[in-house]
Design a protein around this motif. Sequence first.
Motif, PDB file in Angstrom:
ATOM      1  N   ALA A 107       0.831  -1.206   0.000  1.00 13.03           N
ATOM      2  CA  ALA A 107       0.000   0.000   0.000  1.00 13.03           C
ATOM      3  C   ALA A 107       0.869   1.261   0.000  1.00 13.03           C
ATOM      4  N   ASN A 108       1.946   1.249   0.782  1.00 12.55           N
ATOM      5  CA  ASN A 108       2.829   2.414   0.817  1.00 12.55           C
ATOM      6  C   ASN A 108       3.483   2.654  -0.543  1.00 12.55           C
ATOM      7  N   ALA A 109       3.846   1.576  -1.227  1.00 15.58           N
ATOM      8  CA  ALA A 109       4.442   1.714  -2.555  1.00 15.58           C
ATOM      9  C   ALA A 109       3.429   2.255  -3.552  1.00 15.58           C
ATOM     10  N   VAL A 110       2.196   1.770  -3.477  1.00 15.51           N
ATOM     11  CA  VAL A 110       1.153   2.263  -4.380  1.00 15.51           C
ATOM     12  C   VAL A 110       0.840   3.728  -4.078  1.00 15.51           C
ATOM     13  N   ASP A 111       0.880   4.098  -2.804  1.00 12.73           N
ATOM     14  CA  ASP A 111       0.658   5.494  -2.408  1.00 12.73           C
ATOM     15  C   ASP A 111       1.629   6.409  -3.154  1.00 12.73           C
ATOM     16  N   ASP A 112       2.910   6.063  -3.146  1.00 11.95           N
ATOM     17  CA  ASP A 112       3.907   6.865  -3.852  1.00 11.95           C
ATOM     18  C   ASP A 112       3.640   6.883  -5.356  1.00 11.95           C
ATOM     19  N   ALA A 113       3.238   5.730  -5.896  1.00 12.12           N
ATOM     20  CA  ALA A 113       2.979   5.641  -7.337  1.00 12.12           C
ATOM     21  C   ALA A 113       1.786   6.498  -7.744  1.00 12.12           C
ATOM     22  N   VAL A 114       0.766   6.561  -6.892  1.00 15.60           N
ATOM     23  CA  VAL A 114      -0.407   7.385  -7.189  1.00 15.60           C
ATOM     24  C   VAL A 114       0.000   8.852  -7.311  1.00 15.60           C
ATOM     25  N   VAL A 115       0.826   9.313  -6.387  1.00 13.90           N
ATOM     26  CA  VAL A 115       1.295  10.701  -6.444  1.00 13.90           C
ATOM     27  C   VAL A 115       2.086  10.941  -7.729  1.00 13.90           C
ATOM     28  N   GLN A 116       2.931   9.978  -8.101  1.00 16.56           N
ATOM     29  CA  GLN A 116       3.704  10.100  -9.344  1.00 16.56           C
ATOM     30  C   GLN A 116       2.786  10.126 -10.563  1.00 16.56           C
ATOM     31  N   LEU A 117       1.743   9.313 -10.551  1.00 11.10           N
ATOM     32  CA  LEU A 117       0.807   9.295 -11.682  1.00 11.10           C
ATOM     33  C   LEU A 117       0.101  10.641 -11.827  1.00 11.10           C
ATOM     34  N   TYR A 118      -0.277  11.236 -10.710  1.00 13.16           N
ATOM     35  CA  TYR A 118      -0.870  12.573 -10.781  1.00 13.16           C
ATOM     36  C   TYR A 118       0.152  13.587 -11.279  1.00 13.16           C
ATOM     37  N   GLY A 119       1.440  13.349 -10.976  1.00 12.52           N
ATOM     38  CA  GLY A 119       2.480  14.214 -11.519  1.00 12.52           C
ATOM     39  C   GLY A 119       2.568  14.114 -13.027  1.00 12.52           C
ATOM     40  N   VAL A 120       2.460  12.895 -13.560  1.00 15.26           N
ATOM     41  CA  VAL A 120       2.440  12.710 -15.017  1.00 15.26           C
ATOM     42  C   VAL A 120       1.210  13.392 -15.607  1.00 15.26           C
ATOM     43  N   LYS A 186      13.059  10.878 -17.272  1.00 16.70           N
ATOM     44  CA  LYS A 186      13.535  10.792 -15.897  1.00 16.70           C
ATOM     45  C   LYS A 186      12.422  10.284 -14.989  1.00 16.70           C
ATOM     46  N   MET A 187      11.212  10.789 -15.213  1.00 18.29           N
ATOM     47  CA  MET A 187      10.075  10.321 -14.430  1.00 18.29           C
ATOM     48  C   MET A 187       9.787   8.855 -14.714  1.00 18.29           C
ATOM     49  N   SER A 188       9.910   8.456 -15.992  1.00 15.86           N
ATOM     50  CA  SER A 188       9.615   7.063 -16.333  1.00 15.86           C
ATOM     51  C   SER A 188      10.606   6.121 -15.662  1.00 15.86           C
ATOM     52  N   ASP A 189      11.873   6.523 -15.546  1.00 16.57           N
ATOM     53  CA  ASP A 189      12.857   5.701 -14.839  1.00 16.57           C
ATOM     54  C   ASP A 189      12.425   5.454 -13.396  1.00 16.57           C
ATOM     55  N   GLU A 190      11.966   6.511 -12.745  1.00 18.41           N
ATOM     56  CA  GLU A 190      11.534   6.393 -11.351  1.00 18.41           C
ATOM     57  C   GLU A 190      10.281   5.521 -11.243  1.00 18.41           C
ATOM     58  N   LEU A 191       9.354   5.718 -12.175  1.00 19.31           N
ATOM     59  CA  LEU A 191       8.113   4.959 -12.130  1.00 19.31           C
ATOM     60  C   LEU A 191       8.340   3.476 -12.410  1.00 19.31           C
ATOM     61  N   ILE A 192       9.187   3.178 -13.378  1.00 19.64           N
ATOM     62  CA  ILE A 192       9.477   1.774 -13.691  1.00 19.64           C
ATOM     63  C   ILE A 192      10.115   1.091 -12.491  1.00 19.64           C
ATOM     64  N   GLU A 193      11.014   1.795 -11.811  1.00 16.69           N
ATOM     65  CA  GLU A 193      11.645   1.218 -10.619  1.00 16.69           C
ATOM     66  C   GLU A 193      10.606   0.994  -9.517  1.00 16.69           C
ATOM     67  N   GLU A 194       9.693   1.956  -9.326  1.00 19.13           N
ATOM     68  CA  GLU A 194       8.668   1.823  -8.291  1.00 19.13           C
ATOM     69  C   GLU A 194       7.754   0.636  -8.562  1.00 19.13           C
ATOM     70  N   TRP A 195       7.301   0.506  -9.806  1.00 23.25           N
ATOM     71  CA  TRP A 195       6.391  -0.581 -10.134  1.00 23.25           C
ATOM     72  C   TRP A 195       7.098  -1.926 -10.133  1.00 23.25           C
ATOM     73  N   SER A 196       8.390  -1.950 -10.416  1.00 21.05           N
ATOM     74  CA  SER A 196       9.158  -3.188 -10.299  1.00 21.05           C
ATOM     75  C   SER A 196       9.199  -3.650  -8.847  1.00 21.05           C
ATOM     76  N   GLN A 197       9.404  -2.703  -7.940  1.00 20.68           N
ATOM     77  CA  GLN A 197       9.411  -3.038  -6.524  1.00 20.68           C
ATOM     78  C   GLN A 197       8.032  -3.494  -6.054  1.00 20.68           C
ATOM     79  N   MET A 198       6.992  -2.873  -6.593  1.00 20.49           N
ATOM     80  CA  MET A 198       5.632  -3.290  -6.232  1.00 20.49           C
ATOM     81  C   MET A 198       5.360  -4.722  -6.656  1.00 20.49           C
ATOM     82  N   TYR A 199       5.893  -5.083  -7.821  1.00 16.87           N
ATOM     83  CA  TYR A 199       5.718  -6.456  -8.294  1.00 16.87           C
ATOM     84  C   TYR A 199       6.355  -7.443  -7.318  1.00 16.87           C
ATOM     85  N   LEU A 200       7.499  -7.071  -6.757  1.00 18.78           N
ATOM     86  CA  LEU A 200       8.153  -7.927  -5.772  1.00 18.78           C
ATOM     87  C   LEU A 200       7.389  -7.967  -4.453  1.00 18.78           C
ATOM     88  N   LEU A 201       6.730  -6.856  -4.106  1.00 16.48           N
ATOM     89  CA  LEU A 201       6.022  -6.771  -2.829  1.00 16.48           C
ATOM     90  C   LEU A 201       4.624  -7.374  -2.871  1.00 16.48           C
TER      91      LEU A 201
END
Length: 236
Positions: A107-120, A186-201
Amino acid sequence: MTQYQVVMSKEMTGSTTQPKPRLWRAVVLVIALAALIGLGIWVGAGFLKTSDSVTQQSSELTPVQHTQELKRTMRISAASDITLPNIDSIPDAAQGAEPFACGSRFANAVDDAVVQLYGVDYLSTIGGARLVDTQTWRTVQAQAQDSAQALQRLFPDNCIPQVPVTFEVDDELRFADAIGTRHMLKMSDELIEEWSQMYLLAETPQQRDIALAGLWQMIQWESSWHPGGSPFAFEF
């Protein structure tokens, strides 16, 4: 990747032979594209069908190696404009999913991703307003907004992600004519890393489906923002 250019003289002394038509280049391109598309479909389908878990008990790969191979497969498919099977959009994957548990690592990882998606969403709105051709930015903006809203609905009321009203923009872009591709990459690099970690979690099949959908969306954006960066972009 190093590119090579063959330079041929326009006139060769003592030779009257006309250059042969370069039909072989077209043949090579067709064969290469066909092989790449076939490989992407075969690898993508086979890899995802056997990717029900990222534990070492179910795979010879470590979790990190597993996600690296997954990203590699997705990048090949995105560069070839192939839609991978068994992967939904983020809103479709989130539809009917169980609500997240407040405070969980996923949930914490998705929380960060949601904020990033609104940034996009925010930056795509600016980019679309500054460009003559707005269709690409409108598409990204709609995808980002729909995805962020779909994920937000999975949070209980007491831990809904707090989204800022505005987002910071680099100084060199603040007064530019358009949001630069470099900034979005640059944003896509961060997002891909975040979603990769979510897949592991991910702890449930539903969470894993959401993580796969998000990772695929980020890689599709990466490919559209920088198509020339793909090693599978052919130029003749």
